[in-house]
Design a protein around this motif. Structure first.
Motif, PDB file in Angstrom:
ATOM      1  N   GLU A  42       5.653   1.956   8.361  1.00  0.00           N
ATOM      2  CA  GLU A  42       4.857   3.083   7.880  1.00  0.00           C
ATOM      3  C   GLU A  42       4.903   4.270   8.841  1.00  0.00           C
ATOM      4  O   GLU A  42       4.397   5.348   8.516  1.00  0.00           O
ATOM      5  CB  GLU A  42       3.416   2.650   7.640  1.00  0.00           C
ATOM      6  CG  GLU A  42       2.651   2.231   8.867  1.00  0.00           C
ATOM      7  CD  GLU A  42       2.793   0.748   9.205  1.00  0.00           C
ATOM      8  OE1 GLU A  42       1.970   0.249   9.998  1.00  0.00           O
ATOM      9  OE2 GLU A  42       3.724   0.098   8.678  1.00  0.00           O
ATOM     10  N   ARG A  43       5.525   4.091  10.004  1.00  0.00           N
ATOM     11  CA  ARG A  43       5.667   5.187  10.956  1.00  0.00           C
ATOM     12  C   ARG A  43       7.113   5.701  11.002  1.00  0.00           C
ATOM     13  O   ARG A  43       7.527   6.336  11.962  1.00  0.00           O
ATOM     14  CB  ARG A  43       5.187   4.742  12.343  1.00  0.00           C
ATOM     15  CG  ARG A  43       3.711   4.357  12.327  1.00  0.00           C
ATOM     16  CD  ARG A  43       3.195   3.905  13.669  1.00  0.00           C
ATOM     17  NE  ARG A  43       3.020   5.023  14.610  1.00  0.00           N
ATOM     18  CZ  ARG A  43       2.517   4.869  15.826  1.00  0.00           C
ATOM     19  NH1 ARG A  43       2.139   3.663  16.244  1.00  0.00           N
ATOM     20  NH2 ARG A  43       2.379   5.919  16.622  1.00  0.00           N
ATOM     21  N   ILE A  44       7.843   5.420   9.941  1.00  0.00           N
ATOM     22  CA  ILE A  44       9.229   5.893   9.829  1.00  0.00           C
ATOM     23  C   ILE A  44       9.344   6.814   8.622  1.00  0.00           C
ATOM     24  O   ILE A  44       9.001   6.425   7.503  1.00  0.00           O
ATOM     25  CB  ILE A  44      10.220   4.723   9.679  1.00  0.00           C
ATOM     26  CG1 ILE A  44      10.074   3.730  10.838  1.00  0.00           C
ATOM     27  CG2 ILE A  44      11.657   5.252   9.631  1.00  0.00           C
ATOM     28  CD1 ILE A  44      10.951   2.494  10.696  1.00  0.00           C
ATOM     29  N   LEU A  45       9.812   8.031   8.867  1.00  0.00           N
ATOM     30  CA  LEU A  45      10.171   8.973   7.804  1.00  0.00           C
ATOM     31  C   LEU A  45      11.687   8.972   7.746  1.00  0.00           C
ATOM     32  O   LEU A  45      12.350   9.496   8.643  1.00  0.00           O
ATOM     33  CB  LEU A  45       9.627  10.367   8.125  1.00  0.00           C
ATOM     34  CG  LEU A  45      10.061  11.522   7.219  1.00  0.00           C
ATOM     35  CD1 LEU A  45       9.606  11.290   5.778  1.00  0.00           C
ATOM     36  CD2 LEU A  45       9.526  12.843   7.750  1.00  0.00           C
ATOM     37  N   THR A  68       0.825  -1.199   0.000  1.00  0.00           N
ATOM     38  CA  THR A  68       0.000   0.000   0.000  1.00  0.00           C
ATOM     39  C   THR A  68       0.859   1.248   0.000  1.00  0.00           C
ATOM     40  O   THR A  68       1.841   1.335   0.738  1.00  0.00           O
ATOM     41  CB  THR A  68      -0.910   0.013   1.236  1.00  0.00           C
ATOM     42  OG1 THR A  68      -1.697  -1.177   1.231  1.00  0.00           O
ATOM     43  CG2 THR A  68      -1.815   1.230   1.233  1.00  0.00           C
ATOM     44  N   ALA A  69       0.504   2.224  -0.813  1.00  0.00           N
ATOM     45  CA  ALA A  69       1.255   3.482  -0.838  1.00  0.00           C
ATOM     46  C   ALA A  69       1.078   4.211   0.480  1.00  0.00           C
ATOM     47  O   ALA A  69      -0.003   4.198   1.080  1.00  0.00           O
ATOM     48  CB  ALA A  69       0.764   4.362  -1.990  1.00  0.00           C
ATOM     49  N   PRO A  70       2.153   4.842   1.006  1.00  0.00           N
ATOM     50  CA  PRO A  70       2.055   5.548   2.282  1.00  0.00           C
ATOM     51  C   PRO A  70       1.176   6.777   2.170  1.00  0.00           C
ATOM     52  O   PRO A  70       1.025   7.369   1.119  1.00  0.00           O
ATOM     53  CB  PRO A  70       3.511   5.936   2.574  1.00  0.00           C
ATOM     54  CG  PRO A  70       4.161   6.006   1.228  1.00  0.00           C
ATOM     55  CD  PRO A  70       3.493   4.947   0.403  1.00  0.00           C
ATOM     56  N   GLN A  71       0.571   7.158   3.315  1.00  0.00           N
ATOM     57  CA  GLN A  71      -0.213   8.379   3.367  1.00  0.00           C
ATOM     58  C   GLN A  71       0.717   9.585   3.399  1.00  0.00           C
ATOM     59  O   GLN A  71       1.789   9.541   3.969  1.00  0.00           O
ATOM     60  CB  GLN A  71      -1.093   8.373   4.613  1.00  0.00           C
ATOM     61  CG  GLN A  71      -2.147   7.277   4.610  1.00  0.00           C
ATOM     62  CD  GLN A  71      -3.143   7.451   3.483  1.00  0.00           C
ATOM     63  OE1 GLN A  71      -3.700   8.528   3.301  1.00  0.00           O
ATOM     64  NE2 GLN A  71      -3.371   6.406   2.724  1.00  0.00           N
ATOM     65  N   ALA A  72       0.299  10.650   2.799  1.00  0.00           N
ATOM     66  CA  ALA A  72       1.105  11.863   2.780  1.00  0.00           C
ATOM     67  C   ALA A  72       0.187  13.053   2.583  1.00  0.00           C
ATOM     68  O   ALA A  72      -0.840  12.941   1.920  1.00  0.00           O
ATOM     69  CB  ALA A  72       2.142  11.797   1.648  1.00  0.00           C
ATOM     70  N   HIS A  81       7.002   5.485   5.530  1.00  0.00           N
ATOM     71  CA  HIS A  81       6.060   6.555   5.200  1.00  0.00           C
ATOM     72  C   HIS A  81       6.567   7.422   4.060  1.00  0.00           C
ATOM     73  O   HIS A  81       5.830   7.802   3.157  1.00  0.00           O
ATOM     74  CB  HIS A  81       5.814   7.432   6.422  1.00  0.00           C
ATOM     75  CG  HIS A  81       5.107   8.706   6.093  1.00  0.00           C
ATOM     76  ND1 HIS A  81       3.744   8.768   5.935  1.00  0.00           N
ATOM     77  CD2 HIS A  81       5.573   9.956   5.853  1.00  0.00           C
ATOM     78  CE1 HIS A  81       3.405  10.002   5.613  1.00  0.00           C
ATOM     79  NE2 HIS A  81       4.489  10.750   5.559  1.00  0.00           N
ATOM     80  N   GLY A  82       7.838   7.783   4.104  1.00  0.00           N
ATOM     81  CA  GLY A  82       8.408   8.659   3.089  1.00  0.00           C
ATOM     82  C   GLY A  82       9.875   8.895   3.372  1.00  0.00           C
ATOM     83  O   GLY A  82      10.460   8.254   4.251  1.00  0.00           O
ATOM     84  N   CYS A  83      10.466   9.835   2.624  1.00  0.00           N
ATOM     85  CA  CYS A  83      11.885  10.138   2.751  1.00  0.00           C
ATOM     86  C   CYS A  83      12.089  11.646   2.877  1.00  0.00           C
ATOM     87  O   CYS A  83      11.362  12.437   2.276  1.00  0.00           O
ATOM     88  CB  CYS A  83      12.668   9.614   1.545  1.00  0.00           C
ATOM     89  SG  CYS A  83      12.628   7.804   1.401  1.00  0.00           S
TER      90      CYS A  83
END
Length: 306
Positions: free
Chosen positions: A77-80, A2-6, A104-106
């Protein structure tokens, strides 16, 4: 996958990096600290940024540490993940790794070694990474901290990247510590790119402009207080929280930032190992640590309350 929320909401502490006696990453302690912050109500964590001494660690060290966090119960998913490196191929590799894990993202600095780079060079560096990662799941947060990187993110750079990659560029971490500039960023971009301010005293002002969260160094020590400053910036505790943060920053300003944060963690956890930093940073001397510990006692630091 699943794509992360942003973009993100809430507090994502700029995670401190605990070290072993040999100055390697203490992954067990890293994971305990991360889980404690999530348990305190933080939405996620941000490892290997400026507060976390990120550029002092190799690509392999950072990759293995992120794997270690996930293996020890920190949800990916709770790691940026801060993937900033001097060499762009390493940024690409760390970014791909984060996506493979489901992070989650970068978070990415502009190219920070060569100074005096024109806007086009900054744009080209981000394009080099995004185009080579070539993954629609990528959610990228631009990291503006010119007093450290020496390379600012100008409004034309941000606007161009958002136009080129409208679904990829989702946020700006503004750690320039200039309220006027932060408000100008919010006025220019917050309806298209979420603006998160890194200077905690500015959180209520940015919250009133629509900012939904923060990557915060102080949240390592006072996660609940920083969370209130974002989610209840006009609440009954707002003035008290502002005063407390300013008093904390006054104490912190008497030392090197990361060494002081780690000294505070050593005091709060009764664990002298937290004092370790990797060169070129220098840990607090015994005298400095004793002075800081006395200041924290007088301040009444308590991670379970603040």
């Amino acid at each position: 996958m699943t794509a992360p929320q942003a973009p993100f909401n809430g507090i994502w502490p700029a995670l401190l990096t605990p070290l072993t006696e040999s100055l390697d990453i203490d992954i067990d302690s890293f994971a305990r600290h991360s889980r404690s912050l999530l348990d305190a109500g933080c939405t996620g964590i941000t490892p290997f940024g400026t507060t976390g001494e990120g550029p002092s660690f190799s690509m392999a060290e950072r990759r293995d540490a992120i794997d270690g966090l996930v293996a020890r119960g920190v949800p990916a998913e709770r790691i940026l993940v801060s993937t900033s490196c001097a060499a762009l191929p390493e940024v690409v590799a760390l970014t791909r790794h984060a996506l493979q894990l489901g992070a989650h993202g970068c978070l990415m600095l502009p190219p920070f070694f060569l100074k005096g780079v024109p806007d086009q060079g900054v744009i080209d560096a981000y394009r080099w990474v995004i185009d080579r990662v070539a993954d629609a799941r990528l959610r990228l947060y631009l990291y503006h901290i010119p007093q450290v990187s020496g390379v600012p993110l100008s409004h034309p750079v941000i606007a161009t990247l958002k136009e080129l990659y409208p679904d990829t560029i989702v946020g700006i971490k503004d750690s320039g510590c200039d309220r006027t500039a932060s408000l100008a960023l919010a006025d220019a971009f917050i309806d298209r790119v979420m603006v998160y301010v890194g200077n905690e005293p500015d959180l209520p002002v940015l919250g009133a402009r629509g900012s939904t969260g923060a990557v915060s160094g102080i949240a390592n020590v006072m996660p609940r207080l920083v969370h209130r400053m974002v989610t209840r910036f006009d609440g009954p505790d707002a003035e008290r929280d502002q005063q407390r943060v300013r008093a904390f920053l006054d104490i912190l300003g008497g030392y090197g930032m990361t060494a002081a944060f780690k000294g505070i963690m050593a005091f709060l956890n009764d664990d002298p190992g937290w004092r370790r930093v990797r060169p070129p940073l220098v840990p607090l001397s015994d005298a400095e640590y004793q002075r800081l510990a006395s200041q924290m006692k007088a301040f009444g630091a308590d991670r379970n309350v603040d």
